[in-house]
Scaffold this motif. Structure first.
Motif, PDB file in Angstrom:
ATOM      1  N   UNK A  39       1.056  -1.451   0.571  1.00  0.00           N
ATOM      2  CA  UNK A  39      -0.065   0.581  -0.175  1.00  0.00           C
ATOM      3  C   UNK A  39       0.869   1.141  -0.012  1.00  0.00           C
ATOM      4  N   UNK A  40       1.812   1.387   0.857  1.00  0.00           N
ATOM      5  CA  UNK A  40       3.321   2.239   1.007  1.00  0.00           C
ATOM      6  C   UNK A  40       3.783   2.308  -0.347  1.00  0.00           C
ATOM      7  N   UNK A  41       3.965   1.965  -1.003  1.00  0.00           N
ATOM      8  CA  UNK A  41       4.569   1.614  -2.380  1.00  0.00           C
ATOM      9  C   UNK A  41       3.317   2.237  -3.055  1.00  0.00           C
ATOM     10  N   UNK A  42       1.937   1.741  -3.158  1.00  0.00           N
ATOM     11  CA  UNK A  42       1.061   2.573  -4.146  1.00  0.00           C
ATOM     12  C   UNK A  42       1.051   3.762  -4.178  1.00  0.00           C
ATOM     13  N   UNK A  43       1.154   3.311  -2.704  1.00  0.00           N
ATOM     14  CA  UNK A  43       0.764   5.343  -2.498  1.00  0.00           C
ATOM     15  C   UNK A  43       1.569   5.950  -3.090  1.00  0.00           C
ATOM     16  N   UNK A  44       2.950   6.000  -2.544  1.00  0.00           N
ATOM     17  CA  UNK A  44       3.981   6.809  -3.588  1.00  0.00           C
ATOM     18  C   UNK A  44       3.674   6.594  -5.032  1.00  0.00           C
ATOM     19  N   UNK A  45       3.431   5.110  -5.678  1.00  0.00           N
ATOM     20  CA  UNK A  45       2.937   4.705  -6.981  1.00  0.00           C
ATOM     21  C   UNK A  45       2.229   6.300  -7.600  1.00  0.00           C
ATOM     22  N   UNK A  46       1.862   6.455  -7.321  1.00  0.00           N
ATOM     23  CA  UNK A  46       0.055   7.467  -7.319  1.00  0.00           C
ATOM     24  C   UNK A  46       0.876   8.395  -7.356  1.00  0.00           C
ATOM     25  N   UNK A  47       1.665   8.835  -6.217  1.00  0.00           N
ATOM     26  CA  UNK A  47       2.500  10.085  -5.928  1.00  0.00           C
ATOM     27  C   UNK A  47       2.979  10.805  -7.270  1.00  0.00           C
ATOM     28  N   UNK A  48       3.988   9.861  -7.430  1.00  0.00           N
ATOM     29  CA  UNK A  48       5.151   9.699  -8.685  1.00  0.00           C
ATOM     30  C   UNK A  48       3.604   9.907 -10.213  1.00  0.00           C
ATOM     31  N   UNK A  49       3.036   8.929 -10.597  1.00  0.00           N
ATOM     32  CA  UNK A  49       2.782   9.025 -11.485  1.00  0.00           C
ATOM     33  C   UNK A  49       2.336  10.426 -12.098  1.00  0.00           C
ATOM     34  N   UNK A  50       1.373  10.880 -10.391  1.00  0.00           N
ATOM     35  CA  UNK A  50       0.867  12.074 -10.341  1.00  0.00           C
ATOM     36  C   UNK A  50       1.806  12.529 -11.010  1.00  0.00           C
ATOM     37  N   UNK A  51       3.284  13.567 -10.178  1.00  0.00           N
ATOM     38  CA  UNK A  51       3.931  13.970 -10.759  1.00  0.00           C
ATOM     39  C   UNK A  51       4.445  13.954 -11.887  1.00  0.00           C
ATOM     40  N   UNK A  52       4.583  12.582 -12.866  1.00  0.00           N
ATOM     41  CA  UNK A  52       4.511  12.839 -14.074  1.00  0.00           C
ATOM     42  C   UNK A  52       4.298  13.246 -15.287  1.00  0.00           C
ATOM     43  N   UNK A  53       2.593  12.327 -14.474  1.00  0.00           N
ATOM     44  CA  UNK A  53       1.556  13.149 -15.487  1.00  0.00           C
ATOM     45  C   UNK A  53       1.656  14.670 -15.367  1.00  0.00           C
ATOM     46  N   UNK A  54       1.379  15.045 -14.493  1.00  0.00           N
ATOM     47  CA  UNK A  54       0.974  16.832 -14.486  1.00  0.00           C
ATOM     48  C   UNK A  54       3.035  16.995 -15.541  1.00  0.00           C
ATOM     49  N   UNK A  55       4.298  16.574 -15.433  1.00  0.00           N
ATOM     50  CA  UNK A  55       4.763  16.996 -15.821  1.00  0.00           C
ATOM     51  C   UNK A  55       5.229  17.350 -16.993  1.00  0.00           C
TER      52      UNK A  55
END
Ligand SMILES: Nc1ncnc2c1ncn2[C@@H]1O[C@H](COP(=O)(O)OP(=O)(O)O)[C@@H](O)[C@H]1O
Ligand SMILES: [Mg+2]
Lengths: 253, 411
Positions: free
Chosen positions: B295-311
């Motif tokens: 779950x912590x990896x998933x949450x971190x992953x979603x954060x990364x995903x979000x940053x990548x998409x926005x960027x």
């Protein structure tokens, strides 16, 4: 002033305007249409434009806002494709080119100067000018030298390490012009290059284009300003996506 | 564009967005460190339980009197004392029980101990030399019990390390005399340290010859006279556990004249039963921790995903500029691939380092062991890089297929 930016091998002498008809056209548009559909509404930005421009010509495109000038320029620069009609660039139909070939054409044959400059904000002026050469595979040392030379040629060699945000509009436009001509393209396209500039800066930028034309480059620029158009040898007028006039400029300066 | 040039371009792009790149790396880093530590804690706990049980003895079978039924313990049919030395001797027969390697009868009771002015209370086990190999123990000083000690009923004792430090805090124990329930014994050896298991402290005990124990300490008279507390057996190999169990069961039923196993007055417990119960408990724990880690990896992953998409969305204009200047779609894809995997790798390696550092420090702070699980380290790095690449490269590669002017127009 622009001398340092071009390699000696490709330097062509200025030709008398009268020879224009004899050389084969670099640009040939045949009944070109461009439509944009915005939901139910269809905008026809270009409606059956046919145009031939020979190598070494200096053409001004004029017309009221919304008449399709930019659209035409984007097609000429291979930044967009026509909805209908054919565009031959140096004899080759652009519609048949792959993405890779188009990229090579944009990279080597065409230098495009945008009204909005379109510099990358996080790179220095020099790195911005280096970009097209990086895609052309020019090695780093040569790239640096040529970028510096191009910036000097447009008169802002001392701003090479500034970011665009640290430069005035005129200086940014010069960086954009340096970037457009650093690959020594045969075709230079400029969309209202002086539109965002103060009149003094505008005159200097126009002098740059005149110099490039004098070296034998084909130059097409969009302008609203009849004064600016007066520098060119030929004026094409657009209205509602159609060419309404195409005439040589009498008595060029 | 060449690869070195692509790497340079990507580096420039990342360095130009320092705080965003830093945050992305941090998100990945924390996720991975969390995975390494939670999985490590789970594995550490599991290993500790497994080790504690294994330290009880290898291939161990324990025979205890009475039978464990649903209604609890009950006594045997008829016979007063259900396990005897006779039973133990019979189990030693290679003919009847070919899969049993060693047998150690045990009588056990707690006694007050004394040496000089020092006193202590500990379980005293009367047994035979076979006890040590069966329980997987050894002596660190002196020697163990010998067959001769058992035959002669010698007054000798081998003591656990805790007993040794309690009775002889300042010196050698071997050769000294201790009082066990008032009876003097000579200490001949000290056991290695084994630590505590769930139900017994393996260092707090005294071993004496079974004959001596029966004659002088335990069960001299009364109905339980001659009866054993338990019989420890070891199978020849872990694979022979089943056969050894069956042989024990059959032989004891026969000796006790009991027709059916359902009426047995003894219980045979294989060590593996304990082991599998314990490991299933800590297995559940591991699943739980891995769940938290995932779950912590998933949450971190979603954060990364979000940053990548926005960027990437913010940079479609840049993609347009690059295409207008002669960048091919594959140039663009490669640049974003290098950027994304660079971020993922930086976060992955940083997270691995932080996790490993935590695995060194944490046991000292909370006292729980942390076992580093290399598959978890590798897996979480792969996941982090994968997430970065998928959510950085996919939208970028879509933007790279736009006409340059459409990319330039996006705002
Ligand atoms: N991407 C687009 N989507 C929809 N309509 C467009 C788009 N680009 C241009 N147009 C329309 O096409 C017409 C010509 O635009 P443009 O070529 O930019 O004119 P000019 O440069 O002469 O001012 C205008 O009506 C404009 O609104
Ligand atoms: Mg326009």
């Amino acid at each position: 002033m622009a001398e340092a930016a071009v390699s000696p091998a490709s330097r062509r002498g200025a030709r008398p305007a009268g020879e224009r008809e004899l050389t084969p056209p670099v640009i040939q548009l045949q009944d070109v249409w461009k439509r944009y559909s915005l939901g139910a509404v269809v905008v026809e930005a270009l409606r059956g434009v046919s145009l031939a421009i020979a190598e070494g010509e200096y053409v001004a495109v004029m017309g009221p806002s919304g008449s399709g000038k930019s659209t035409l320029m984007h097609l000429l620069g291979c930044l967009d494709v026509p909805t209908a009609g054919a565009y031959r660039l140096a004899g080759r139909d652009v519609a048949g080119m792959s993405e890779r070939e188009l990229a090579a054409v944009r990279n080597r044959r065409i230098g495009f100067v945008f009204q909005q400059f379109n510099l990358l904000p996080r790179l220095s002026a020099a790195r911005n000018v280096e970009l097209p050469m990086a895609y052309a595979g020019v090695d780093r040392r040569q790239r640096r030298e040529r970028a510096r030379a191009a910036l000097e040629a447009v008169g802002i060699g001392d701003r090479a390490h500034h970011r665009p945000s640290e430069l005035s509009g005129g200086q940014q436009q010069r960086v954009a012009i340096a970037r457009a001509l650093v690959t020594d393209p045969t075709l230079l396209l400029a969309d209202e290059p002086t539109g965002n500039l103060a009149s003094g800066q505008a005159a200097e930028v126009l002098a740059l284009f005149a110099g490039l034309h004098a070296q034998g480059r084909t130059v097409v620029l969009i302008t609203h300003d009849p004064e600016v158009a007066g520098h060119a040898r030929r004026v094409v007028r657009l209205r509602d996506g159609e060419i309404t006039a195409d005439e040589p400029v009498p008595g060029p300066r | 564009m060449s690869w070195p040039e692509t790497v340079r371009t990507a580096w420039e792009a990342l360095a130009g967005r320092r705080s965003r790149s830093g945050l992305t790396v941090l998100g990945i880093l924390i996720g991975i460190a969390a995975v390494i530590l939670t999985v490590g804690l789970g594995e550490g706990a599991q290993a500790r339980v497994g080790h504690a049980i294994a330290s009880l003895g290898t291939n161990l079978l324990i025979v205890t009197p009475g039978s464990a039924t649903a209604s609890g313990l009950r006594g045997g049919l008829g016979s007063a004392s259900t396990l005897t030395l006779g039973d133990a001797r019979a189990l030693q027969s290679h003919l009847d029980c070919p899969d049993i390697a060693a047998v150690a009868p045990v009588v056990q009771r707690s006694f007050g101990l004394a040496a000089g002015s020092n006193t202590w209370t500990a379980p005293v086990l009367g047994t035979t030399p076979a006890y040590l190999p069966i329980r997987n123990r050894s002596v660190v000083a002196g020697a163990g019990l010998t067959a001769a000690d058992v035959t002669t009923g010698a007054s000798v004792a081998v003591i656990g390390s805790q007993v040794a430090t309690s009775l002889f805090p300042s010196g050698r124990a071997v050769g000294r005399t201790i009082q066990v329930g008032g009876v003097p014994f000579t200490v001949v050896g000290v056991l290695n340290t084994a630590g505590a298991t769930a139900n017994a402290n393996q260092d707090d005990l005294v071993l004496v010859p079974i004959t001596t124990a029966q004659q002088q300490l335990i069960g001299r008279s009364g109905p339980q006279a001659g009866s054993l507390s338990q019989i420890l057996l070891s199978a020849r190999s872990p694979q022979a556990m089943g056969a050894a169990y069956q042989e024990t069961q059959d032989l004891l039923l026969q000796l006790h004249h009991i027709p059916s196993p359902a009426q047995a007055d003894f219980t045979v417990t294989p060590q593996t039963a304990l082991l599998s119960t314990a490991s299933s408990v800590s297995g559940t724990l591991t699943v739980l921790l891995v769940g938290i880690a995932a779950i912590s990896l998933l949450v971190g992953g979603i954060g990364v995903m979000n940053i990548m998409l926005v960027s990437v969305t913010e940079r479609i204009r840049e993609i347009g500029v690059r295409k207008a200047l002669g960048g091919t779609p594959s140039d663009i894809r490669r640049q974003f691939l290098v950027e994304a995997s660079g971020l993922g790798l930086a976060g992955g390696l940083g997270g691995a380092l932080l996790g490993l550092a935590g695995a060194l420090v944490l046991p000292q702070v909370i006292g729980n062991p942390v076992d580093i699980s290399w598959p978890a380290v590798a897996g979480s790095i792969v996941v982090a890089v994968g997430i970065g690449v998928v959510f950085g490269v996919y939208p970028a590669s879509r933007a790279a297929r736009l006409a340059p002017i459409d990319a330039l127009r996006s705002d």
